[in-house]
Enzyme design. Structure first.
Site, PDB file in Angstrom:
ATOM      1  N   HIS A 149      52.906  42.185 -60.249  1.00  0.00           N
ATOM      2  CA  HIS A 149      52.208  43.147 -61.116  1.00  0.00           C
ATOM      3  C   HIS A 149      53.103  44.293 -61.586  1.00  0.00           C
ATOM      4  CE1 HIS A 149      51.385  45.735 -57.628  1.00  0.00           C
ATOM      5  NE2 HIS A 149      50.536  44.899 -57.117  1.00  0.00           N
ATOM      6  N   HIS A 191      42.776  42.758 -45.839  1.00  0.00           N
ATOM      7  CA  HIS A 191      43.067  43.354 -47.155  1.00  0.00           C
ATOM      8  C   HIS A 191      42.583  42.391 -48.231  1.00  0.00           C
ATOM      9  CE1 HIS A 191      44.910  45.321 -50.431  1.00  0.00           C
ATOM     10  NE2 HIS A 191      46.131  44.858 -50.348  1.00  0.00           N
ATOM     11  N   GLU A 210      43.174  42.195 -51.462  1.00  0.00           N
ATOM     12  CA  GLU A 210      43.972  41.904 -52.663  1.00  0.00           C
ATOM     13  C   GLU A 210      44.235  40.400 -52.762  1.00  0.00           C
ATOM     14  OE1 GLU A 210      47.337  44.492 -53.069  1.00  0.00           O
ATOM     15  OE2 GLU A 210      47.526  44.065 -55.215  1.00  0.00           O
ATOM     16  N   ASP A 234      46.566  38.369 -53.486  1.00  0.00           N
ATOM     17  CA  ASP A 234      47.684  37.638 -52.868  1.00  0.00           C
ATOM     18  C   ASP A 234      47.382  37.261 -51.411  1.00  0.00           C
ATOM     19  OD1 ASP A 234      47.756  40.429 -52.670  1.00  0.00           O
ATOM     20  OD2 ASP A 234      49.884  40.491 -52.232  1.00  0.00           O
ATOM     21  N   HIS A 274      46.595  50.113 -48.789  1.00  0.00           N
ATOM     22  CA  HIS A 274      46.636  50.865 -50.027  1.00  0.00           C
ATOM     23  C   HIS A 274      45.459  50.559 -50.944  1.00  0.00           C
ATOM     24  CE1 HIS A 274      48.324  47.525 -52.679  1.00  0.00           C
ATOM     25  NE2 HIS A 274      48.328  47.029 -51.462  1.00  0.00           N
ATOM     26  N   ASP A 307      49.405  45.188 -45.607  1.00  0.00           N
ATOM     27  CA  ASP A 307      50.574  45.490 -46.451  1.00  0.00           C
ATOM     28  C   ASP A 307      51.493  46.577 -45.872  1.00  0.00           C
ATOM     29  OD1 ASP A 307      50.046  43.531 -48.269  1.00  0.00           O
ATOM     30  OD2 ASP A 307      49.272  44.849 -49.831  1.00  0.00           O
ATOM     31  N   TYR A 335      59.591  48.725 -51.243  1.00  0.00           N
ATOM     32  CA  TYR A 335      58.157  48.455 -51.109  1.00  0.00           C
ATOM     33  C   TYR A 335      57.383  49.767 -50.933  1.00  0.00           C
ATOM     34  CZ  TYR A 335      53.877  46.042 -49.918  1.00  0.00           C
ATOM     35  OH  TYR A 335      52.579  45.590 -49.941  1.00  0.00           O
ATOM     36  N   HIS A 350      53.418  40.826 -45.831  1.00  0.00           N
ATOM     37  CA  HIS A 350      54.549  40.378 -46.653  1.00  0.00           C
ATOM     38  C   HIS A 350      55.835  40.587 -45.870  1.00  0.00           C
ATOM     39  CE1 HIS A 350      52.306  40.159 -50.448  1.00  0.00           C
ATOM     40  NE2 HIS A 350      51.853  41.377 -50.250  1.00  0.00           N
TER      41      HIS A 350
END
Lengths: 52, 397
Positions: free
Chosen positions: B27, B81, B83, B85, B147, B166, B194, B227
């Protein structure tokens, strides 16, 4: 009546608008929100708000 | 038979994620070393899967799970999380596994319902709540806006494993699973990049969370993010780095971000840099935006004390790449910076004033009025650039 900003996500509580999603009528001062009211964006509690 | 294997990270925890070697645009964040989507399997009385992977990687995750246990034996799924991904594969995973329960934070339940159109009922867990896995237990810690509003940690006290979604992660594809197997300079660079691109706006919350985790007496032996590599040695190193980045303390370094049409703004940028580096111990970084990606600018700005921005004027405005980077940087809410605008122009010359306005909106303390040059910087303008550079360096010392 003062606006308050959420420390966590940046949402602004505007007493003129209230918070329809949270069942808060327009014209409700921040001080008069119930103690268990939470930020409609991120869910932070009332203590996480500061005067704008 | 697939060759993908689960990899053991502690007595009962396996990594069952996927490596995305070739992703470069996350993104808008340039992930030049690729990334990974980490999912974890806890072998307990209640077999538990923590997070899933980005949708195209579902078969890799299932193959890894299958190397340890038949996927339909999974009892619980936890989403730390929401999100995409980490949840792109969640709906299909629920369909294949048919788990007893799927858990997320209260905000996670709402977000997942929106994102995935789930018919499956999700169970909300509260901050500090404990979930029994039979012979083990998991504790949940809400980390709102670290986040996303839904973000939470899961902690496995018996093996001191912190599943941190994350946080403490990085975009780094590797065949090595653990951070201590990776070249330290690369590790620090990617962890910092990051932080600068994802977590910086939430730095005050990072500090609060670090204090809270310390007060709780939570000691992790393993930090398993969503990640990049898993931390099992020198955990204090990464925790201290986070505390340092979140403090937004600055050192004598000025980042000069600019774009140029025919070289005049470039000449000005170089002369400002000469002035800065004239002062011993002060570093100048020249970043011209046709060559440098916005996420690299964010990395360079982490810990820098000055943001100096220049643009030629094009059609009464800044060059488009300046607008791009300034929009991006504003969203990252960097603190404690001084700044200066500059740029050349042909006739109207709005760009430097526009930049000054952007710096003010970012709460950067602007040093002086913009330095401007019509067509080509004359000797006196170049001297002003050098002097401004020196002034910046003096302020940062």
């Amino acid at each position: 009546m003062k606006k308050y900003v959420c420390d966590v996500c940046g949402y602004t509580y505007d007493p003129k608008k209230g918070d329809a999603k949270g069942g808060i009528a327009p014209g409700t001062a921040f001080e008069d929100l119930p103690e268990n009211w939470i930020c409609p964006i991120c869910g932070a509690d009332k203590d996480s708000f500061q005067p704008a | 038979m697939s060759g993908y294997q689960a990899l053991k990270i502690s007595d009962s925890v396996y990594w069952v994620g996927a490596v995305d070697w070739n992703i470069r645009d996350f993104h808008g964040y340039l992930t030049k070393r690729g990334s990974s989507y980490n999912a974890y399997l806890i072998i307990a009385d209640k077999i538990t899967l923590i997070d899933t992977v980005k949708a195209p990687f579902i078969e890799e995750m299932f193959a890894r799970i299958s190397s340890v246990v038949a996927p339909d034996k999974i009892d619980y799924i936890i989403s730390n999380h929401s999100e995409i991904d980490h949840t792109g594969a969640l709906k299909e995973t629920i369909r294949r596994v048919n788990p007893e329960k799927v858990f997320a934070s209260k905000m996670g339940v709402a977000t997942l319902s929106d994102l995935l159109s789930l018919e499956y009922p999700l169970t909300a867990v509260a901050d500090g709540e404990t979930l029994s896995l039979g012979n083990k237990e998991l504790v949940f810690i809400e980390t709102k806006m670290l986040h996303w509003p839904d973000s939470m940690f899961s902690y496995l006290p018996c093996e001191k494993v912190l599943f941190s979604q994350d946080a403490f992660g990085m975009h780094l594809a590797s065949s090595f699973l653990f951070a201590d197997e990776i070249e330290p300079a690369i590790l620090e660079y990617e962890a910092a990049t990051y932080y600068a691109n994802i977590l910086l706006p939430y730095s005050p919350l990072v500090l609060k969370l670090l204090d809270r985790v310390t007060k709780m007496g939570l000691v992790a032996h393993v930090i398993a993010p969503d990640h990049g590599p898993i931390w099992r040695k020198n955990l204090n190193m990464v925790l201290e780095k986070y505390r340092y980045w979140a403090s937004q303390n600055v050192h004598p370094k000025a980042v000069i971000v600019y774009d140029t049409m025919w070289g005049s703004t470039e000449t000005m940028a170089r002369h400002i840099a000469l002035g800065i580096s004239d002062t011993s111990g002060c570093e100048a970084r020249l970043l011209r935006l046709d060559a440098v990606h916005r996420s690299e600018v964010a990395y360079e700005l982490l810990g820098a004390g000055a943001l100096v921005v220049g643009s030629a004027t094009l059609n009464n405005n800044v060059l488009p790449r300046i607008a791009d980077v300034m929009t991006y940087l504003k969203g990252l809410r960097p603190l404690n910076k001084i700044g200066q605008a500059f740029g050349s122009y042909g006739w109207s010359g709005e760009a430097p004033q526009n930049i000054q306005q952007m710096l003010v909106e970012m709460k950067v303390a602007v040093l002086d009025d913009p330095i401007t040059a019509k067509h080509k910087p004359a000797e006196d303008i170049l001297e002003a650039c050098v002097l401004t550079g020196k002034k910046i360096a003096q302020k940062l010392k």
